[in-house]
Enzyme design. Structure first.
Site, PDB file in Angstrom:
ATOM      1  CG  HIS A   1      85.161  -7.801  66.567  1.00 42.72           C
ATOM      2  ND1 HIS A   1      83.977  -7.254  66.126  1.00 42.72           N
ATOM      3  CD2 HIS A   1      85.107  -7.741  67.928  1.00 42.72           C
ATOM      4  CE1 HIS A   1      83.253  -6.880  67.167  1.00 42.72           C
ATOM      5  NE2 HIS A   1      83.916  -7.160  68.273  1.00 42.72           N
ATOM      6  CD  GLU A   2      86.833 -10.416  70.191  1.00 42.59           C
ATOM      7  OE1 GLU A   2      87.030  -9.646  71.153  1.00 42.59           O
ATOM      8  OE2 GLU A   2      85.688 -10.680  69.778  1.00 42.59           O
TER       9      GLU A   2
ATOM     10  CB  CYS B   1      80.614  -5.843  69.594  1.00 43.62           C
ATOM     11  SG  CYS B   1      81.872  -5.613  70.859  1.00 43.62           S
ATOM     12  CG  LEU B   2      79.747 -10.624  73.619  1.00 50.46           C
ATOM     13  CD1 LEU B   2      80.624 -11.561  74.451  1.00 50.46           C
ATOM     14  CD2 LEU B   2      78.306 -11.127  73.588  1.00 50.46           C
TER      15      LEU B   2
ATOM     16  N   GLY C   1      84.024 -14.417  70.733  1.00 51.44           N
ATOM     17  CA  GLY C   1      85.308 -13.805  71.059  1.00 51.44           C
ATOM     18  C   GLY C   1      85.142 -12.790  72.174  1.00 51.44           C
TER      19      GLY C   1
ATOM     20  CD  GLN D   1      84.724  -7.325  74.242  1.00 55.02           C
ATOM     21  OE1 GLN D   1      85.385  -8.274  73.842  1.00 55.02           O
ATOM     22  NE2 GLN D   1      83.465  -7.154  73.900  1.00 55.02           N
TER      23      GLN D   1
ATOM     24  CG  HIS E   1      87.297  -5.272  71.692  1.00 52.13           C
ATOM     25  ND1 HIS E   1      86.391  -4.294  72.044  1.00 52.13           N
ATOM     26  CD2 HIS E   1      86.561  -6.247  71.094  1.00 52.13           C
ATOM     27  CE1 HIS E   1      85.168  -4.667  71.675  1.00 52.13           C
ATOM     28  NE2 HIS E   1      85.239  -5.847  71.085  1.00 52.13           N
TER      29      HIS E   1
HETATM   30 NI    NI Z   1      83.602  -6.940  70.336  1.00 48.99          NI
END
Ligand code: NI
Length: 178
Positions: free
Chosen positions: A138-139, A96-97, A46, A51, A142
């Protein structure tokens, strides 16, 4: 399609409230395609527009789809998404990226119903459970400047961020300056 730079904690742009998408033009389609490319390159499931430094309420997710014994890509785009129903509890070890190198368990809702626009701007509704529901929550966080580490209990948050800082310092020491 270019791979975009993924911002990492503590970049302040990850903390902004993203703005709603109002224009569904070619630039938006390109951004969506670039976000999928970036997410696959980073081997994530995701990615949210903040991000990659874009303040838009836009999320891409691909957790794959199992067909018999084989996994297939299952790209999904959620624009201006809102969770309209949520229930149950599901603990999940998340990563998380934007906080690379660490993982920690967060308790999410087990089931969510999402109202959103698709990439053409048409209203849609979707029910999700399991990993898909976790990923959506989660997304969507953000888009409001929240990272999963914010949701950890204080001690676990401290330890997770210490590990993160250590792994960042190590990878910075390994790579030569640009
Ligand atoms: Ni994330």
């Amino acid at each position: 399609m270019p791979v975009l730079e993924i911002l990492t904690h503590p970049d302040p742009r990850l903390r902004e409230i993203a703005r709603p998408v109002e224009v569904f033009d070619a630039a938006l389609q390109q951004l969506i395609d670039d976000m999928f490319e970036t997410m696959r390159h980073a081997v994530g499931v995701g990615l949210a527009a903040p991000q990659v430094g874009v303040s838009k309420r836009l999320v891409v997710i691909d957790i794959g789809r199992k067909d018999g014994e084989e996994w297939h890509p299952d790209p999904q785009v959620f624009i201006n998404p809102t969770i309209v129903e949520a229930d149950g509890e599901l603990p999940w070890k998340e990563g998380c990226l934007s906080v690379p190198g660490v993982r920690a368990e967060v308790v999410r809702c087990a089931r969510v119903v999402l109202s959103y626009l698709d990439r053409q701007g048409a209203p849609q509704r979707l029910e999700a459970g399991g990993l898909f529901a976790v990923c959506i929550q989660h997304e969507l966080d953000h888009l409001d400047g929240t990272l999963y580490v914010d949701r950890l209990p204080p001690l676990e948050q401290k330890l997770t961020l210490q590990d993160y800082e250590r792994s960042r310092a190590e990878s910075a020491a390994q790579s030569p300056p640009p």
